[in-house]
Design an enzyme around this catalytic site. Structure first.
Site, PDB file in Angstrom:
ATOM      1  N   GLY A 104       0.848  -1.201   0.000  1.00  0.00           N
ATOM      2  CA  GLY A 104       0.000   0.000   0.000  1.00  0.00           C
ATOM      3  C   GLY A 104       0.880   1.246   0.000  1.00  0.00           C
TER       4      GLY A 104
ATOM      5  N   MET B  47      -0.852   6.656   4.205  1.00  0.00           N
ATOM      6  CA  MET B  47       0.004   6.119   5.273  1.00  0.00           C
ATOM      7  C   MET B  47       1.224   5.414   4.695  1.00  0.00           C
ATOM      8  SD  MET B  47      -0.725   6.879   8.283  1.00  0.00           S
ATOM      9  CE  MET B  47       0.464   5.769   9.033  1.00  0.00           C
TER      10      MET B  47
ATOM     11  N   THR C 299      -3.979  -1.387   8.656  1.00  0.00           N
ATOM     12  CA  THR C 299      -5.320  -1.318   8.061  1.00  0.00           C
ATOM     13  C   THR C 299      -6.354  -1.702   9.107  1.00  0.00           C
ATOM     14  OG1 THR C 299      -4.305  -2.053   6.014  1.00  0.00           O
ATOM     15  CG2 THR C 299      -6.715  -2.055   6.094  1.00  0.00           C
TER      16      THR C 299
ATOM     17  N   ALA D 211      -2.593  -3.449  14.548  1.00  0.00           N
ATOM     18  CA  ALA D 211      -2.773  -2.356  15.521  1.00  0.00           C
ATOM     19  C   ALA D 211      -3.758  -1.337  14.965  1.00  0.00           C
ATOM     20  CB  ALA D 211      -1.435  -1.701  15.822  1.00  0.00           C
TER      21      ALA D 211
ATOM     22  N   ASN E 163      -4.328   1.451  16.017  1.00  0.00           N
ATOM     23  CA  ASN E 163      -3.797   2.818  16.126  1.00  0.00           C
ATOM     24  C   ASN E 163      -2.333   2.765  16.534  1.00  0.00           C
ATOM     25  OD1 ASN E 163      -3.379   5.598  16.625  1.00  0.00           O
ATOM     26  ND2 ASN E 163      -5.554   5.835  17.055  1.00  0.00           N
ATOM     27  N   PHE E 164      -1.476   3.378  15.743  1.00  0.00           N
ATOM     28  CA  PHE E 164      -0.042   3.388  16.039  1.00  0.00           C
ATOM     29  C   PHE E 164       0.394   4.627  16.804  1.00  0.00           C
ATOM     30  CE2 PHE E 164       0.105   0.093  12.779  1.00  0.00           C
ATOM     31  CZ  PHE E 164       0.996  -0.796  13.361  1.00  0.00           C
TER      32      PHE E 164
ATOM     33  N   HIS F 191     -13.111  11.422  12.470  1.00  0.00           N
ATOM     34  CA  HIS F 191     -12.095  11.200  11.431  1.00  0.00           C
ATOM     35  C   HIS F 191     -12.391  12.012  10.184  1.00  0.00           C
ATOM     36  CE1 HIS F 191     -10.960   7.672  13.830  1.00  0.00           C
ATOM     37  NE2 HIS F 191      -9.823   7.701  13.157  1.00  0.00           N
TER      38      HIS F 191
ATOM     39  N   LYS G 109     -12.302   8.021   5.309  1.00  0.00           N
ATOM     40  CA  LYS G 109     -12.175   6.751   6.030  1.00  0.00           C
ATOM     41  C   LYS G 109     -13.291   5.798   5.607  1.00  0.00           C
ATOM     42  CE  LYS G 109     -11.561   4.915  10.680  1.00  0.00           C
ATOM     43  NZ  LYS G 109     -10.516   3.996  10.199  1.00  0.00           N
TER      44      LYS G 109
ATOM     45  N   GLY H 102     -11.267   1.315  14.248  1.00  0.00           N
ATOM     46  CA  GLY H 102     -10.705   0.192  14.993  1.00  0.00           C
ATOM     47  C   GLY H 102     -10.307   0.603  16.395  1.00  0.00           C
ATOM     48  N   THR H 103      -9.815   1.816  16.544  1.00  0.00           N
ATOM     49  CA  THR H 103      -9.405   2.305  17.871  1.00  0.00           C
ATOM     50  C   THR H 103     -10.606   2.408  18.800  1.00  0.00           C
ATOM     51  OG1 THR H 103      -7.746   3.622  16.755  1.00  0.00           O
ATOM     52  CG2 THR H 103      -8.189   4.189  19.045  1.00  0.00           C
TER      53      THR H 103
HETATM   54  P1  NAP Z   1      -5.157   5.172   1.235  1.00  0.00           P
HETATM   55  O1  NAP Z   1      -4.458   6.471   1.094  1.00  0.00           O
HETATM   56  O2  NAP Z   1      -6.428   4.945   0.481  1.00  0.00           O
HETATM   57  O3  NAP Z   1      -4.111   4.050   0.830  1.00  0.00           O
HETATM   58  C1  NAP Z   1      -4.444   2.703   0.606  1.00  0.00           C
HETATM   59  C2  NAP Z   1      -3.448   2.174  -0.407  1.00  0.00           C
HETATM   60  O4  NAP Z   1      -3.602   0.756  -0.504  1.00  0.00           O
HETATM   61  C3  NAP Z   1      -3.641   2.749  -1.822  1.00  0.00           C
HETATM   62  O5  NAP Z   1      -2.391   3.133  -2.324  1.00  0.00           O
HETATM   63  C4  NAP Z   1      -4.209   1.537  -2.585  1.00  0.00           C
HETATM   64  O6  NAP Z   1      -3.835   1.520  -3.941  1.00  0.00           O
HETATM   65  C5  NAP Z   1      -3.524   0.404  -1.864  1.00  0.00           C
HETATM   66  N1  NAP Z   1      -4.172  -0.881  -2.085  1.00  0.00           N
HETATM   67  C6  NAP Z   1      -5.484  -1.157  -2.218  1.00  0.00           C
HETATM   68  N2  NAP Z   1      -5.647  -2.495  -2.397  1.00  0.00           N
HETATM   69  C7  NAP Z   1      -4.410  -3.037  -2.380  1.00  0.00           C
HETATM   70  C8  NAP Z   1      -3.910  -4.359  -2.526  1.00  0.00           C
HETATM   71  N3  NAP Z   1      -4.724  -5.399  -2.752  1.00  0.00           N
HETATM   72  N4  NAP Z   1      -2.574  -4.569  -2.442  1.00  0.00           N
HETATM   73  C9  NAP Z   1      -1.715  -3.542  -2.260  1.00  0.00           C
HETATM   74  N5  NAP Z   1      -2.130  -2.258  -2.124  1.00  0.00           N
HETATM   75  C10 NAP Z   1      -3.460  -2.016  -2.185  1.00  0.00           C
HETATM   76  O7  NAP Z   1      -5.487   4.858   2.771  1.00  0.00           O
HETATM   77  P2  NAP Z   1      -4.684   5.340   4.073  1.00  0.00           P
HETATM   78  O8  NAP Z   1      -5.220   6.620   4.570  1.00  0.00           O
HETATM   79  O9  NAP Z   1      -3.229   5.188   3.847  1.00  0.00           O
HETATM   80  O10 NAP Z   1      -5.193   4.258   5.127  1.00  0.00           O
HETATM   81  C11 NAP Z   1      -4.973   2.882   4.905  1.00  0.00           C
HETATM   82  C12 NAP Z   1      -5.573   2.084   6.065  1.00  0.00           C
HETATM   83  O11 NAP Z   1      -4.855   2.381   7.247  1.00  0.00           O
HETATM   84  C13 NAP Z   1      -7.045   2.392   6.390  1.00  0.00           C
HETATM   85  O12 NAP Z   1      -7.683   1.195   6.774  1.00  0.00           O
HETATM   86  C14 NAP Z   1      -6.953   3.360   7.547  1.00  0.00           C
HETATM   87  O13 NAP Z   1      -8.121   3.336   8.359  1.00  0.00           O
HETATM   88  C15 NAP Z   1      -5.773   2.778   8.272  1.00  0.00           C
HETATM   89  N6  NAP Z   1      -5.051   3.667   9.165  1.00  0.00           N
HETATM   90  C16 NAP Z   1      -4.567   3.114  10.304  1.00  0.00           C
HETATM   91  C17 NAP Z   1      -3.790   3.845  11.162  1.00  0.00           C
HETATM   92  C18 NAP Z   1      -3.229   3.176  12.372  1.00  0.00           C
HETATM   93  O14 NAP Z   1      -2.578   3.840  13.195  1.00  0.00           O
HETATM   94  N7  NAP Z   1      -3.425   1.863  12.529  1.00  0.00           N
HETATM   95  C19 NAP Z   1      -3.506   5.189  10.881  1.00  0.00           C
HETATM   96  C20 NAP Z   1      -4.007   5.747   9.706  1.00  0.00           C
HETATM   97  C21 NAP Z   1      -4.762   4.961   8.851  1.00  0.00           C
HETATM   98  P3  NAP Z   1      -4.833   2.156  -5.054  1.00  0.00           P
HETATM   99  O15 NAP Z   1      -4.910   3.613  -4.710  1.00  0.00           O
HETATM  100  O16 NAP Z   1      -4.129   1.871  -6.304  1.00  0.00           O
HETATM  101  O17 NAP Z   1      -6.139   1.444  -4.903  1.00  0.00           O
END
Ligand code: NAP
Length: 251
Positions: free
Chosen positions: A9, A14, A83, A109, A111-112, A139, A143, A149-150
């Site tokens: 991703g 992120m 994710t 996790a 939330n990191f 958020h 989203k 998840g948090t």
């Molecule tokens: P984002 O900007 O939409 O990025 C998601 C990325 O994943 C895009 O580049 C997408 O590519 C790619 N993707 C989709 N399907 C894929 C696959 N099968 N294999 C490989 N890559 C793939 O989203 P984001 O804001 O970075 O957030 C991503 C996730 O992290 C969400 O679930 C969000 O809630 C979570 N998150 C968690 C935390 C934490 O602390 N745990 C913090 C922030 C966000 P395309 O654009 O080409 O589809």
């Protein structure tokens, strides 16, 4: 020796921030960046990393994430997963799969951000002293999943603490319009707000007659998640099996 890292991703909001943070870390080496648009079959792309990459960081979408994590386990690669959108059933399937790869560590996790993890811990600690608790998560509107998840994890921690202390939450005389009272997670009402300009915020309200305790955490910027992600990359190899939540790594 440096830890070899792949980001799945990598072009996402992120993922790209994690790539940059890994590049900046002297003890980590960014060996591969995978994205859906670049690799139509991410499972096959992950299989090619076997033996080359020690840890993969996964920030994609809820439907893609579970396939990616199973592929990482098959390839013997430790996974640090940010994710969100994981259900208990999906987590159990990961746990079952890990039984056949006992040396592999998977951290999922919600939330990191270290402050958010501490807020969850403080909430679990406070719960047994209050009969009322509600969680509000706020958020950005891009989203995909709700509640976050948090917020789910926070509510589960409160519910567990109530159960252990034999506390019956309440009172709540609502008879109609339950959808306006938010989701019920482990007996705790959870409300999701989506507004432009926000990043990731959580407020946990605890009350007793005559008093209110508010625990609040704000991530103003995605940089808030990066120290936790890098810490997880460095530690996941010594935590085989499934770990849910960064708090297990904070000790
Ligand atoms: P984002 O900007 O939409 O990025 C998601 C990325 O994943 C895009 O580049 C997408 O590519 C790619 N993707 C989709 N399907 C894929 C696959 N099968 N294999 C490989 N890559 C793939 O989203 P984001 O804001 O970075 O957030 C991503 C996730 O992290 C969400 O679930 C969000 O809630 C979570 N998150 C968690 C935390 C934490 O602390 N745990 C913090 C922030 C966000 P395309 O654009 O080409 O589809």
């Amino acid at each position: 020796m440096s830890v070899s890292v792949s980001v799945v991703g990598a072009r996402g909001r992120m993922g790209s921030a994690v790539c940059e943070a890994v590049r900046q870390a002297a003890d980590l080496e960014l060996l591969a960046q995978l994205d859906k648009s670049a690799d139509t079959d991410s499972r096959a792309a992950i299989a090619q990393l076997a033996g080359r990459v020690q840890v993969a960081v996964e920030f994609t979408t809820p439907p893609a994430s579970k396939d990616n994590v199973h592929a990482l386990i098959e390839s013997g690669i430790h996974a640090v997963v940010g994710t969100t959108g994981w259900t208990q059933a999906k987590l159990e399937r990961i746990r079952d799969h890990l039984a056949s790869a006992p040396h592999v560590g998977v951290l999922i996790a919600p939330n990191f951000a270290i402050g958010a993890v501490l807020a969850m811990q403080f909430a679990a600690q406070a719960a047994r002293f209050f009969t009322g608790a509600e969680v509000i998560e706020l958020h950005h509107p891009n989203k995909l999943d709700a509640p976050s998840g948090t917020a789910r994890q926070t509510a589960i921690g409160i519910g567990k603490a109530w159960q252990q202390a034999g506390i019956q939450p309440g009172p709540d005389s609502t008879e109609s319009g339950w959808q306006a009272r938010g989701a019920n997670v482990a007996g705790v009402r959870v409300h999701a707000v989506r507004l432009p300009g926000l990043v990731a915020h959580e407020e946990i309200l605890f009350s007793n007659p005559g008093e209110l305790l508010t625990i609040r955490h704000d991530s103003f910027d995605r940089s808030s998640f990066l120290p936790g992600v890098l810490m997880a990359v460095r530690k996941v190899g010594v935590h085989p099996g499934l770990t849910v939540g960064l708090d297990r790594y904070l000790t």
